[in-house]
Design an enzyme around this catalytic site. Structure first.
Site, PDB file in Angstrom:
ATOM      1  N   ASP A 223       0.792  -1.222   0.173  1.00 23.30           N
ATOM      2  CA  ASP A 223      -0.006  -0.103   0.114  1.00 23.30           C
ATOM      3  C   ASP A 223       0.867   1.313   0.023  1.00 23.30           C
ATOM      4  O   ASP A 223       1.771   1.426   0.673  1.00 23.30           O
ATOM      5  CB  ASP A 223      -1.000   0.203   1.401  1.00 23.30           C
ATOM      6  CG  ASP A 223      -2.010   0.897   1.231  1.00 23.30           C
ATOM      7  OD1 ASP A 223      -2.808   0.751   0.480  1.00 23.30           O
ATOM      8  OD2 ASP A 223      -2.042   1.825   2.130  1.00 23.30           O
ATOM      9  N   GLU A 277       1.776  -0.312  -4.845  1.00 17.30           N
ATOM     10  CA  GLU A 277       0.923   0.772  -5.157  1.00 17.30           C
ATOM     11  C   GLU A 277       1.670   2.058  -5.224  1.00 17.30           C
ATOM     12  O   GLU A 277       1.747   2.619  -4.336  1.00 17.30           O
ATOM     13  CB  GLU A 277      -0.440   0.635  -4.254  1.00 17.30           C
ATOM     14  CG  GLU A 277      -1.143   1.809  -4.625  1.00 17.30           C
ATOM     15  CD  GLU A 277      -2.370   2.366  -3.628  1.00 17.30           C
ATOM     16  OE1 GLU A 277      -3.271   2.705  -3.644  1.00 17.30           O
ATOM     17  OE2 GLU A 277      -1.603   2.592  -2.509  1.00 17.30           O
TER      18      GLU A 277
HETATM   19  C1  GLC Z   1      -4.314   2.981  -0.681  1.00 16.17           C
HETATM   20  C2  GLC Z   1      -5.627   2.127  -0.587  1.00 16.17           C
HETATM   21  C3  GLC Z   1      -6.697   2.870   0.028  1.00 16.17           C
HETATM   22  C4  GLC Z   1      -6.730   3.289   1.186  1.00 16.17           C
HETATM   23  C5  GLC Z   1      -5.285   4.150   1.350  1.00 16.17           C
HETATM   24  C6  GLC Z   1      -4.613   4.308   2.618  1.00 16.17           C
HETATM   25  O1  GLC Z   1      -4.576   3.957  -1.749  1.00 16.17           O
HETATM   26  O2  GLC Z   1      -5.816   1.511  -1.920  1.00 16.17           O
HETATM   27  O3  GLC Z   1      -7.955   2.093  -0.097  1.00 16.17           O
HETATM   28  O4  GLC Z   1      -7.716   4.229   1.608  1.00 16.17           O
HETATM   29  O5  GLC Z   1      -4.055   3.427   0.494  1.00 16.17           O
HETATM   30  O6  GLC Z   1      -4.197   3.157   3.131  1.00 16.17           O
END
Ligand code: GLC
Length: 528
Positions: A223, A277
């Site tokens: 994440d 991500e």
């Molecule tokens: C990422 C996740 C999202 C979350 C954010 C904070 O972007 O995909 O769902 O709210 O991180 O953890």
């Protein structure tokens, strides 16, 4: 080309556990004991809660396997107060009672593996929950041994250390009355940022990775990984229009953290992987996270294509950026929908386009990620005021999966945590499975083709000439050749194809004979 790794040829299916399938708690391996202790009120009048769980995922593995995907990615199921529906973790090494138990997880991963499905879990290293014992201790006093595990700064109550804003609104600093300092949170105040400049934090977080690696997971979706490298001692003011969680500076030590994580993950047998991500809107910046020597992320999400409208020029440009910037750095990924954005069926506005987009996604060079429900052509739910629950306004794409046409759509309760997506009576897994012209069968066909086609799995990618509004490319490997053609317009177009090519699949089931229909996409095949 050397034998590709599994994560290069795989198609990954994202499951958002809350919305996949609920089950009565009595069927969990602990009989719902932990659940009853933690959520006594939820059990007052029902034995199911309308919130999906790990046992629900296990029961739907048939559906997943029948699609022909290679791996599942599970969004967070860890202990959490659920301020951000699990992306606020209060224990990285346990299952939240709402989702079941560790024993349920072990059973799920064992059964997934038996079916040849790899399992990737979400890992949320940038921030924890404010209820995590680490933060509770950190917050308890300025002298706490864990004070420096989070990002605390001096200031006065009316003047935060800088002007950063949090991703869901408001400022990225919260004043802690008791200890008279500010703490940083790029997301909610309930999600304080961990201080990755502190080696103790890194060591503790690495232990949480080991915990899941030892339990047999095949990889991690990491994440907001680009945020780990923010330098807490160099927090510049933001310029208007910048988004603190998306426009972070990129100091070298963030990459050093990633290299150490990579070493850890690679030290385990069995080809474990990390997909990060990297929520940056610049593909060349995303490319950096593969590492100068291919020694950081195995894979990275690249979101600019997800934000592209249904437009040939825009898509072509974004694909070219990937070819130019990502290909030299590492293996690309492709994604159209996830739990943070409106579904592409909703964004593109029609099922015809959603079908053509499936051909596009599965015809590109790189690892595709599907989001559960896209194989059903689901649209976002319309969530009325009063039923909205997400602080980031993302409820629509998180609507529960309708499995059948009954009043409960295969769930324990007819009213789960969010409203159903449109037309669940007809647009559900059972009904679409019974209709071999459905979008579900298109996904199955595409996945079956991809599975047996070296050209689509790992072949080269070359553009072919096309009329405006149409994109076409050639994929080629081991004597196998496929052409993918996508019409982004509502007019038919003639495309030059010689007689050696045969049609393998069309997005709408209509025949293709050198003229591509409105919003239609096709895959053609031949051999060298
Ligand atoms: C990422 C996740 C999202 C979350 C954010 C904070 O972007 O995909 O769902 O709210 O991180 O953890």
């Amino acid at each position: 080309m050397p034998e590709p790794a599994w994560w290069q040829t795989a198609v990954v299916y994202q499951i958002y556990p809350r919305s996949f399938q609920d089950t009565p708690t009595s069927t969990w391996l602990d009989g719902g004991k932990a659940y009853r202790e933690n959520y006594p009120l939820a059990l007052a009048d029902t034995d199911g809660d309308g919130v999906g769980d790990l046992e629900g995922v296990r029961r739907r593995l048939d559906h997943v396997a029948s699609l022909g995907v290679d791996a599942i990615w599970l969004s967070p199921f860890y202990r959490s107060p659920m301020a951000d529906f699990g992306y606020d973790v209060s224990d990285y090494c346990d299952v939240d009672p709402l989702f079941g138990t560790l024993a349920d997880f072990d059973r799920l991963i064992a059964e997934a593996h038996q079916r040849g499905l790899r399992v990737i879990v979400d890992w949320v290293p940038n921030h924890s929950s404010d209820q995590h014992p680490w933060f509770v201790e950190s917050r308890s006093s300025r002298d706490s041994a864990k004070r420096d595990w989070y990002v605390w700064r001096d200031g006065s109550p009316d003047e935060p250390p800088n002007n950063w804003l949090a991703a869901f609104g408001g400022r990225a600093w919260t004043w802690d009355e008791a200890t008279a300092q500010w703490y940083l949170h790029l997301f909610l105040p309930e999600q304080p940022d961990l201080n990755w400049a502190n080696p103790e934090v890194e060591a503790a977080m690495q232990d949480t990775l080991r915990f899941w690696l030892d339990r047999g997971v095949d990889g991690f979706r990491v994440d907001v990984v680009h945020a780990l490298g923010k330098d807490p001692d160099d927090l510049p003011d933001w310029k208007p229009g910048e988004n603190p969680s998306r426009d972070l500076p990129d100091p070298p030590y963030g990459h050093a953290i990633l290299r150490r994580l990579r070493t850890l993950v690679d030290s385990y047998p069995g080809d474990r992987m990390m997909v990060g991500e990297v929520y940056l809107m610049s593909t060349p910046r995303v490319a950096r996270y593969y590492g100068e020597h291919h020694d950081e992320l195995h894979l990275s999400f690249n979101f600019p294509p997800l934000y592209a409208p249904w437009d040939a020029v825009k898509w072509q440009r974004r694909i070219e950026r990937v070819v130019e910037a990502i290909e030299p750095a590492g293996w690309p990924t492709w994604v159209l929908s996830n739990h943070d954005n409106p579904r592409h069926r909703t964004r593109y506005g029609s099922e015809a386009r959603a079908r053509a987009a499936a051909v596009l996604l599965l015809g590109l060079r790189g690892t595709p990620f599907l989001y559960a429900g896209e194989e059903l052509g689901l649209e976002d739910a319309v969530v009325p005021k009063g039923r909205e629950v997400d602080p980031g306004g993302r409820d629509g794409c998180r609507a529960p999966i309708p499995w059948d046409g009954s009043p409960t759509h295969g769930w324990v309760t007819a009213s789960p945590w969010l409203p159903w997506p449109p037309d669940p009576g007809t647009r559900n897994a059972e009904a679409l499975a019974a209709d071999d012209r459905s979008i579900l069968h298109l996904y199955r066909r595409l996945l079956a083709i991809r599975r047996t086609s070296p050209a689509l799995r790992h072949g080269s990618f070359d553009w072919l000439p096309t009329p405006d509004g149409v994109l076409a490319w050639l994929r080629r490997a081991d004597g196998d050749r496929r052409v993918v053609i996508v019409n982004f317009t509502t007019d038919p177009h003639d495309v030059a194809v010689d007689g050696s090519w045969s049609t393998e699949v069309t997005s709408d089931g209509a025949p293709f004979a050198g003229r591509i229909g409105p919003d239609q996409a096709v895959i053609l095949r031949t051999r060298d």
